[in-house]
Design an enzyme around this catalytic site. Structure first.
Site, short mmCIF file in Angstrom:
data_model
loop_
_atom_site.label_atom_id
_atom_site.label_comp_id
_atom_site.label_asym_id
_atom_site.label_seq_id
_atom_site.Cartn_x
_atom_site.Cartn_y
_atom_site.Cartn_z
N CYS A 31 64.39 61.59 68.21
CA CYS A 31 63.80 61.07 69.45
C CYS A 31 63.51 59.56 69.42
CB CYS A 31 62.53 61.83 69.78
SG CYS A 31 61.22 61.60 68.55
N TYR A 32 63.59 58.93 68.27
CA TYR A 32 63.28 57.50 68.21
C TYR A 32 64.37 56.74 68.96
CZ TYR A 32 60.01 58.54 64.36
OH TYR A 32 58.99 59.04 63.58
N ALA A 33 63.96 56.02 69.98
CA ALA A 33 64.86 55.24 70.83
C ALA A 33 66.01 56.11 71.35
CB ALA A 33 65.39 54.02 70.08
#
Length: 138
Positions: free
Chosen positions: A15-17
């Protein structure tokens, strides 16, 4: 980007960026460091289905593709999933280890009793247990 052999542990999440963090690290590692010289970790939870069997299987494939690797050294569940049975989650994670897509499992951001219950589920069902935990609460 210039990476040196001094950097050996890379931790990211699906989910990071919106997944681009995994792409960034995958490209950086591919172009600078042999895969067997690094430890890759990623997390799963913030996706459709959280830690259901279908979601875990879908998300690991996306993570591996974005990172450009066949396996993760450590796959971490990012949160406790209140909507999926513990047995379903632990069995899905165990199947990733048995298939070779993941070498070890970790957990993050949950209450201690939830971590304990998940570990006991793994023990009772002969599933792969977690080898790491972070941010457990009382």
């Amino acid at each position: 980007m210039c990476l040196t052999s001094d950097l050996t542990f890379f931790d990211t999440a699906n989910c990071y960026a919106h997944g681009t963090s995994e792409e960034f690290w995958g490209n950086a590692i591919k172009n600078n460091i042999a895969r067997d010289k690094v430890v890759l970790a990623s997390k799963v939870y913030f996706n459709d289905g959280h830690l259901s069997k279908n979601a875990v299987n879908r998300e690991i494939d996306g993570t591996l593709k974005r990172l450009g690797t066949d396996y993760l050294d450590l796959y971490i569940i990012h949160r406790f999933d209140y909507t999926t049975l513990i047995e379903e989650t632990m069995q899905a994670l165990d199947s990733l280890v048995k298939s070779g897509k993941v070498r070890a499992l970790g957990a993050s951001a949950m209450y201690g009793y939830q971590f304990y219950n998940m570990q006991m589920c793994a023990k009772d069902n002969r599933f792969t247990p977690f080898v790491s935990s972070a941010r457990l609460s009382q």
